[in-house]
Write a protein that holds these residues in place. Structure first.
Motif, short mmCIF file in Angstrom:
data_model
loop_
_atom_site.label_atom_id
_atom_site.label_comp_id
_atom_site.label_asym_id
_atom_site.label_seq_id
_atom_site.Cartn_x
_atom_site.Cartn_y
_atom_site.Cartn_z
N UNK A 366 -7.73 -3.71 7.54
CA UNK A 366 -8.59 -2.91 8.15
C UNK A 366 -9.17 -1.94 6.86
N UNK A 367 -8.61 -2.20 5.68
CA UNK A 367 -9.02 -1.59 4.52
C UNK A 367 -9.92 -2.99 3.69
N UNK A 368 -11.24 -2.86 3.53
CA UNK A 368 -11.63 -4.26 3.10
C UNK A 368 -11.32 -4.49 1.75
N UNK A 373 -8.21 -7.82 -2.91
CA UNK A 373 -7.26 -7.40 -3.96
C UNK A 373 -6.16 -8.56 -3.93
N UNK A 374 -5.83 -8.92 -2.71
CA UNK A 374 -4.81 -10.20 -2.28
C UNK A 374 -5.25 -11.40 -2.65
N UNK A 375 -6.65 -11.90 -2.56
CA UNK A 375 -7.11 -13.08 -3.06
C UNK A 375 -7.11 -13.09 -4.54
N UNK A 376 -7.55 -11.97 -5.38
CA UNK A 376 -7.63 -11.97 -6.79
C UNK A 376 -6.16 -12.35 -7.38
N UNK A 377 -5.25 -11.48 -6.65
CA UNK A 377 -4.01 -11.31 -7.12
C UNK A 377 -3.19 -13.02 -6.98
N UNK A 406 7.69 -9.29 -0.43
CA UNK A 406 8.30 -9.11 -1.81
C UNK A 406 7.36 -8.13 -2.30
N UNK A 407 6.07 -8.08 -2.18
CA UNK A 407 4.96 -7.17 -2.47
C UNK A 407 4.26 -6.52 -1.55
N UNK A 408 4.18 -5.39 -1.43
CA UNK A 408 3.27 -4.58 -0.15
C UNK A 408 2.19 -3.90 -0.92
N UNK A 409 0.98 -4.41 -0.47
CA UNK A 409 -0.27 -3.56 -0.99
C UNK A 409 -0.83 -2.69 0.00
N UNK A 410 -1.15 -1.52 -0.25
CA UNK A 410 -2.07 -0.67 0.79
C UNK A 410 -2.64 0.09 -0.11
N UNK A 411 -3.59 1.11 0.72
CA UNK A 411 -4.38 2.18 0.04
C UNK A 411 -4.11 3.36 0.71
N UNK A 412 -3.81 4.42 -0.27
CA UNK A 412 -3.55 5.57 0.22
C UNK A 412 -4.27 6.65 -0.80
N UNK A 413 -4.30 7.68 -0.23
CA UNK A 413 -4.96 8.94 -0.85
C UNK A 413 -3.80 9.64 -1.72
#
Length: 515
Positions: A366-368, A373-377, A406-413
């Motif tokens: 839901x955050x484009x 970022x996942x693809x790049x990583x 093992x790794x959780x990526x998110x977007x936060x303020x």
């Protein structure tokens, strides 16, 4: 008599036609603003209008339904809002004076008792607020509330500017996910994908709302959002795909943009229960394999700024004051060898004791920026021999709960309250609600205790910098980029501007030209 009856009937018919025509004219003149956004939905835990639930306060505040006692200006400095002023009675006690002219949208006056009831319900029901506010008790008298905290809370006013602290009418209750706030607009209908708002005719603010109706639409597909703005289905959009922005930038006669540097940060937290990730050399190697410049400038089309730590460089405790491992693929491979990982079978991936270094990467769509970022990583880690399996799903909470990552990526303020403690206490301390990776560090906890008991912006910034540097030295979390917020609106739209806090989207200043 018959002729008179005919005249009466004709007169009645004429009046009906005139009234009907007037009704149609009024309807035609009604101003409606339609807003498409990717930031409303179940994945963000902000569906509805009750700020005491999860992150729903963001919707309450963003869409003009509720307001807080204090707010932030364009420089992220605190200023009174529903509060007129405050006084620090002692280290643990703050007295807040409520404006005398504030009313809820139902016309009921906002008093000290009303604020007290709201804040008590907040700390009873919300998951983060009790840990932030540390409230012992609240006293109310006329237009004042006195908040007694269990300990020092130097950032109390900052927390009271958080969306969860929107003041709502507890006597009115909640019906069909609708609460009664003080903002310029009132929720009329709420679904998982749409908010229908109408003008608050009792709005207390000096500037009366200019629009009759607002429709907030959750549009999570980038192409659909782009087309909706292009063909006039919506008046404004948030979250447009970066590849679509030139379409609107190159049509200034039809569209305009509003941008602001924000503390919305794209991060990836390591799961400290994963055996391979308990070795700091492995975590550091992964951090060194990320080309943040490429991610920000190419994949985000310049709509991001490479991150060092959790806070952008325009803050006193931000990136300019800390250091993190730099992009270095050779150095990353060397660290993995030192940790015992080598490609012994020639398949391009490293192993240790016959077991390949394969990691599960969890994020949501839901955050484009997150899938990008996942693809790049995934591609970057392949360069150093680490296999990354990506699970991008808006059902990510189930996987978090089960520890299936093992790794959780998110977007936060990270600095929504204009103070570093919000992020540091809620995301990196042992037992913190948002510490998804289970990271612990004794020195960090000791510094957090100092921060929590320290008054003064400069002293708090100095402690925050030490904490950030500890996180970066431990490579506990990878910080990729800070977002540059972009709204695209039709040229006839006025008063719809991006804010550094990611709040205050729909305000009483919002208007649009008649079409």
């Amino acid at each position: 008599m018959k002729r008179n009856g005919m005249w009466v009937a004709a007169l009645l018919l004429l009046c009906t036609m005139i009234l009907g025509g007037c009704g149609k004219a009024n309807t035609a003149q009604e101003k409606t603003f339609s807003y498409g956004t990717m930031a409303y939905g179940t994945a963000m835990e902000n569906v509805g209008t009750n700020p005491h639930e999860a992150y729903t306060g963001w919707s309450t505040l963003r869409y003009g339904i509720g307001e807080t006692l204090f707010r932030f200006d364009d420089r992220m400095e605190l200023m009174p809002w529903l509060a007129a002023r405050y006084e620090q009675v002692d280290d643990n006690t703050v007295r807040i004076f409520i404006r005398d002219d504030v009313t809820f949208s139902n016309g009921r006056k906002v008093t000290g008792e009303a604020v007290k009831a709201c804040l008590e319900d907040l700390v009873e029901k919300h998951d983060r607020a009790p840990k932030d506010l540390k409230m012992d008790r609240i006293e109310a008298e006329d237009q004042t509330v006195t908040i007694h905290c269990l300990e020092k809370v130097p950032a109390l006013r900052n927390y009271l500017a958080d969306p969860y602290a929107c003041i709502i009418d507890m006597e009115a209750g909640e019906h069909d996910r609708i609460v009664v706030g003080t903002g310029p607009y009132v929720a009329e209908r709420v679904t998982d994908t749409e908010l229908d708002l109408v003008k608050n005719r009792n709005y207390w603010g000096g500037t009366k709302p200019k629009l009759d109706r607002i429709v907030v639409k959750s549009i999570t597909d980038g192409d659909t959002l782009t087309m909706a703005l292009q063909n006039g289905e919506i008046d404004a959009a948030q979250g447009l795909p970066y590849a679509s922005l030139p379409l609107f930038r190159n049509a200034p006669e039809k569209f305009k943009m509003s941008q602001a540097e924000t503390s919305r940060t794209y991060q990836a937290a390591f799961n400290f229960k994963t055996p391979a990730l308990q070795d700091v050399r492995v975590r550091r190697a992964i951090c060194m394999a990320v080309d943040k410049e490429n991610f920000s400038k190419v994949l985000l089309h310049g709509n991001g700024v490479p991150a060092v730590g959790p806070f952008p460089g325009n803050l006193a405790y931000g990136d300019a004051a800390v250091k993190a491992p730099k992009y270095d693929l050779v150095g990353a491979r060397t660290l993995l060898r030192e940790a015992g990982y080598e490609d012994t079978d020639g398949d391009g991936y490293v192993e240790k004791d016959g077991k390949p270094l394969e990691l599960r990467y969890l994020t949501y769509t839901s955050r484009q920026e997150l899938p990008l970022l996942a693809e790049m990583l995934q591609a970057s880690l392949k360069e150093i021999g680490v296999k990354l399996t990506v699970n991008a799903t808006d059902n990510y909470r189930t996987f978090l709960k089960n520890g299936a990552f093992d790794i959780f990526s998110n977007a936060i303020v990270t600095a929504p309250t204009g103070d570093p403690e919000y992020y540091l206490s809620g995301h990196v301390l042992a037992g913190a609600v948002e510490n998804k990776g289970g990271y612990e560090n004794g020195r960090l906890s000791a510094l957090a205790e100092q921060l929590h008991n320290t008054f003064g912006a400069a002293d708090r910034a100095a402690l925050a910098i030490q904490m950030e540097q500890q996180i970066l030295d431990d490579c506990a979390i990878l910080y990729a980029a800070h977002l540059r917020m972009t709204f695209v609106v039709k040229t006839g739209v006025m008063g719809f501007t991006a804010h550094p806090s990611d709040y205050y989207e729909i305000t009483s200043e919002l208007d649009k030209a008649n079409e």
